[in-house]
Design an enzyme around this catalytic site. Structure first.
Site, PDB file in Angstrom:
ATOM      1  N   HIS A 192       0.819  -1.213   0.000  1.00  0.00           N
ATOM      2  CA  HIS A 192       0.000   0.000   0.000  1.00  0.00           C
ATOM      3  C   HIS A 192       0.852   1.262   0.000  1.00  0.00           C
ATOM      4  O   HIS A 192       2.069   1.229   0.228  1.00  0.00           O
ATOM      5  CB  HIS A 192      -0.960   0.005   1.195  1.00  0.00           C
ATOM      6  CG  HIS A 192      -0.291   0.089   2.541  1.00  0.00           C
ATOM      7  ND1 HIS A 192       0.106   1.280   3.112  1.00  0.00           N
ATOM      8  CD2 HIS A 192       0.040  -0.882   3.435  1.00  0.00           C
ATOM      9  CE1 HIS A 192       0.641   1.038   4.301  1.00  0.00           C
ATOM     10  NE2 HIS A 192       0.624  -0.264   4.524  1.00  0.00           N
ATOM     11  N   CYS A 208       3.298  -5.181   6.345  1.00  0.00           N
ATOM     12  CA  CYS A 208       2.902  -4.762   5.005  1.00  0.00           C
ATOM     13  C   CYS A 208       4.084  -4.127   4.275  1.00  0.00           C
ATOM     14  O   CYS A 208       5.080  -3.741   4.889  1.00  0.00           O
ATOM     15  CB  CYS A 208       1.753  -3.762   5.078  1.00  0.00           C
ATOM     16  SG  CYS A 208       0.197  -4.477   5.654  1.00  0.00           S
TER      17      CYS A 208
END
Length: 317
Positions: A192, A208
């Site tokens: 992201h 992440c």
């Protein structure tokens, strides 16, 4: 004064437009170096107010990446006019050249949109206590303008540090996931965007992978759902550029330490494999320096003679 200000703004605008590298694949399938010829180094001169991290952000490089590439330059005060090396050559990871490959020690994505190109981006990855996983997965979903509901574990961690997270973050530029996110088929893990750009190229996330906003804006529409994502741990990479074998080295990840002898054994095995199963006469002093002081810059360890034969040779220092 107005002329100087305009010139500065134009320079900053040109720097801010630097984004991902879209590179042609090697002419020969056995070659493994992409980008500029590895013997041609690119430098920019630091300005008085620059840190190495400022230069990394301006060129969409990772923080650790630019520090490794410039071991004699002060991270926080390079000094006006100091030449700063900008990595522009990359040894491809030893993995199938399809889909997305993320090399965690390098903190870099390689995306193969077709057989003739590779696109590469710097990323931030998970901390030691929140490791980004290894293995083969895929893009399970794509989210534009995502919302974020922090997991209880992350809420508890922040609370222990005196920071209270909201239970829900609506879509928008202030959302910690940014404006674009890919959901992996491994539950809980994303690729992201982030506004915390100083953490790109560092181990700062909860597992992440974080990208520069401009990079993921470019990346997002090009990657279809279902794309393979191969997460690998390769601190030593080998690849041919024409008749020269290059090695690119990064520090080991903290959770998988290795001694110099172990790293040397890995490097020699990779060199032998790259040379068709035979050990060539290599530049031993270059190999030793690269393993002891990784820079993330491809270094030449062997050059084929003009009339190369397939005979095995012994390593020399």
């Amino acid at each position: 004064m107005k002329h100087l200000l305009l010139t500065s703004l134009l320079v900053l605008a040109s720097i801010s437009n630097v984004s991902a590298l879209t590179l042609p694949m090697p002419d020969r399938p056995t070659d493994g170096v992409v980008g500029s010829p590895p013997h041609q180094a690119k430098y920019v001169n630091a300005r008085y107010e620059d840190t190495l991290i400022d230069i990394a952000v301006a060129h969409h490089l990772g923080q650790d990446e630019i520090v490794l590439a410039n071991p004699t330059v002060d991270r926080w005060l390079p000094g006006a006019g100091t030449p700063v090396r900008i990595p522009t050559s990359f040894v491809l990871p030893n993995a199938p050249r399809k889909g997305i490959v993320v090399n965690l020690p390098e903190m870099r994505i390689y995306y193969y949109p077709n057989a003739s190109q590779v696109v590469t981006y710097a990323v931030g990855i998970g901390r030691v206590d929140w490791k980004t996983p290894l293995g083969v997965t895929k893009i399970a979903g794509k989210m534009e303008n995502p919302s974020w509901t922090p997991p209880k574990s992350i809420i508890a961690e922040h609370l222990a540090e005196g920071d209270v997270l909201d239970p829900y973050y609506p879509p928008g530029p202030d959302n910690p996931l940014g404006l674009f996110a890919f959901r992996l088929s491994i539950p809980g893990y994303l690729i992201h965007s982030t506004q915390k750009t100083l953490g790109i190229g560092m181990r700062v996330s909860h597992g992440c992978m974080r990208m520069y906003p401009a990079d993921i804006e470019q990346f997002f529409p090009t990657v279809p759902t279902g794309t393979t994502v191969n997460l690998v741990n390769q601190s030593i990479k080998l690849g041919w550029y024409h008749d020269t074998l290059y090695m690119e080295v990064y520090p080991e990840m903290e959770e998988s330490p290795a001694t110099y002898e172990q790293r040397l054994h890995i490097a020699l095995n990779l060199i032998e494999q790259a040379n068709g199963g035979q050990m060539p006469v290599i530049k031993g002093s270059v190999l030793k320096l690269a393993l002891e002081k990784p820079t993330g810059i491809p270094v030449a360890v062997y050059e084929r003679p003009a009339s190369s034969t397939s005979t095995a040779q012994t390593t020399q220092n």
